[in-house]
Motif scaffolding. Structure first.
Motif, mmCIF file in Angstrom:
data_model
loop_
_atom_site.group_PDB
_atom_site.id
_atom_site.type_symbol
_atom_site.label_atom_id
_atom_site.label_comp_id
_atom_site.label_asym_id
_atom_site.label_seq_id
_atom_site.Cartn_x
_atom_site.Cartn_y
_atom_site.Cartn_z
ATOM 1 N N LYS A 38 0.829 -1.215 0.000
ATOM 2 C CA LYS A 38 0.000 0.000 0.000
ATOM 3 C C LYS A 38 0.855 1.253 0.000
ATOM 4 O O LYS A 38 0.491 2.264 -0.608
ATOM 5 N N GLU A 39 2.006 1.188 0.682
ATOM 6 C CA GLU A 39 2.859 2.365 0.826
ATOM 7 C C GLU A 39 3.703 2.641 -0.417
ATOM 8 O O GLU A 39 3.943 3.798 -0.764
ATOM 9 N N ILE A 40 4.185 1.593 -1.099
ATOM 10 C CA ILE A 40 5.162 1.813 -2.171
ATOM 11 C C ILE A 40 4.546 1.907 -3.564
ATOM 12 O O ILE A 40 5.200 2.392 -4.490
ATOM 13 N N THR A 41 3.314 1.467 -3.746
ATOM 14 C CA THR A 41 2.752 1.427 -5.097
ATOM 15 C C THR A 41 2.262 2.796 -5.553
ATOM 16 O O THR A 41 1.881 3.648 -4.745
ATOM 17 N N THR A 42 2.277 2.985 -6.879
ATOM 18 C CA THR A 42 1.736 4.184 -7.515
ATOM 19 C C THR A 42 0.698 3.744 -8.539
ATOM 20 O O THR A 42 0.625 2.560 -8.895
ATOM 21 N N PRO A 43 -0.104 4.672 -9.065
ATOM 22 C CA PRO A 43 -1.115 4.297 -10.059
ATOM 23 C C PRO A 43 -0.542 3.686 -11.331
ATOM 24 O O PRO A 43 -1.264 3.029 -12.082
ATOM 25 N N GLU A 44 0.752 3.874 -11.591
ATOM 26 C CA GLU A 44 1.384 3.329 -12.798
ATOM 27 C C GLU A 44 1.941 1.918 -12.584
ATOM 28 O O GLU A 44 2.436 1.297 -13.532
ATOM 29 N N ASP A 45 1.856 1.412 -11.362
ATOM 30 C CA ASP A 45 2.471 0.122 -11.041
ATOM 31 C C ASP A 45 1.530 -1.054 -11.291
ATOM 32 O O ASP A 45 0.305 -0.901 -11.317
ATOM 33 N N THR A 92 -4.143 -0.864 -2.527
ATOM 34 C CA THR A 92 -2.916 -0.930 -3.320
ATOM 35 C C THR A 92 -3.161 -0.251 -4.657
ATOM 36 O O THR A 92 -4.096 -0.573 -5.373
ATOM 37 N N LYS A 93 -2.320 0.702 -4.991
ATOM 38 C CA LYS A 93 -2.546 1.525 -6.187
ATOM 39 C C LYS A 93 -2.068 0.806 -7.446
ATOM 40 O O LYS A 93 -1.193 -0.042 -7.396
ATOM 41 N N GLY A 94 -2.659 1.178 -8.586
ATOM 42 C CA GLY A 94 -2.331 0.530 -9.848
ATOM 43 C C GLY A 94 -3.123 -0.749 -10.031
ATOM 44 O O GLY A 94 -4.139 -0.969 -9.369
ATOM 45 N N GLU A 95 -2.661 -1.586 -10.954
ATOM 46 C CA GLU A 95 -3.327 -2.858 -11.204
ATOM 47 C C GLU A 95 -2.796 -3.909 -10.232
ATOM 48 O O GLU A 95 -1.611 -3.948 -9.924
ATOM 49 N N VAL A 96 -3.693 -4.773 -9.771
ATOM 50 C CA VAL A 96 -3.331 -5.799 -8.788
ATOM 51 C C VAL A 96 -3.766 -7.172 -9.311
ATOM 52 O O VAL A 96 -4.908 -7.342 -9.736
ATOM 53 N N VAL A 97 -2.835 -8.130 -9.275
ATOM 54 C CA VAL A 97 -3.151 -9.493 -9.680
ATOM 55 C C VAL A 97 -2.820 -10.419 -8.510
ATOM 56 O O VAL A 97 -1.674 -10.511 -8.079
#
Length: 211
Positions: A38-45, A92-97
């Protein structure tokens, strides 16, 4: 699984990872790692998570992933609850799988009861979600392991797909939809149709490339 993903620097500029195995995969460690995402992700990740182990439901139907230190008598303190997983992935930002290779460890609902895997998958991954779920079972079939492969059939097929076999269009890109097709077909063949995965890809992320 980690080694396969760590090679994807042609598609992604940087690969950051955290691997938790055996004694390092306590409930607290897993929750800390979800907080880290949650802390390290960005919308581009793009975030990929593999949870491999056992899972069970209690009498209220609440799903718990059984961590290394799991104690059924202390389920809330030693397991990772579905709601905790859902909240963490949603933040969690961005796409998550999420790859969930979790066979049933038995259930407090009694002998023969099954975890509602399809319900979990659909709850996590609705049409407006950024969360993709690949589960090792559809809830009606078991999650099988192979002594020969030294791992679950599901993780084996996912790894095969990500290392090239899911490049169905032969364009050097492995998309989610291609991986879905490959994993479903490969698992059915390896298990003689005894092992059917549960996979849900929201429409908004269908074209995402993983490798």
């Amino acid at each position: 699984f980690h080694r396969v993903l760590a090679t994807q620097t042609k598609l992604y500029s940087k690969v950051e990872s955290r691997v938790l195995t055996d004694a390092k995969a306590t409930a607290g460690d897993i929750l800390d790692a979800l907080d880290w995402l949650k802390e390290i992700t960005t919308p581009e990740d793009t975030t990929l998570i593999l949870l491999a182990g056992h899972g069970e439901s209690d009498a209220q139907g609440r799903y718990t992933f059984c961590a290394h230190d799991y104690d059924r008598a202390r389920r809330l303190r030693t397991g990772v609850g579905f709601e905790d997983i859902k909240l963490a992935l949603g933040a969690t930002k961005g796409e998550v799988v999420l790859f969930l290779d979790a066979c049933s460890a038995g259930s407090s609902l009694g002998a023969g009861s099954k975890v509602d895997v399809s319900g979990l998958v659909n709850n996590l991954s609705d049409s407006d979600s950024n969360i993709v779920v690949f589960a090792s079972s559809d809830g009606r079939t078991p999650s099988l392991e192979s002594d020969y492969l030294k791992q679950g059939l599901f993780t084996h097929c996912v790894k095969e797909g990500l290392t090239g076999k899911a490049d169905l269009l032969r364009n050097d890109r492995i998309t989610l939809s291609a991986l879905q097709t490959y994993v479903d077909d490969a698992m059915r063949k390896l298990s003689d149709d005894q092992h059917i995965p549960g996979i849900n890809i929201p429409k908004m992320v269908r074209s995402l490339a993983l490798g």
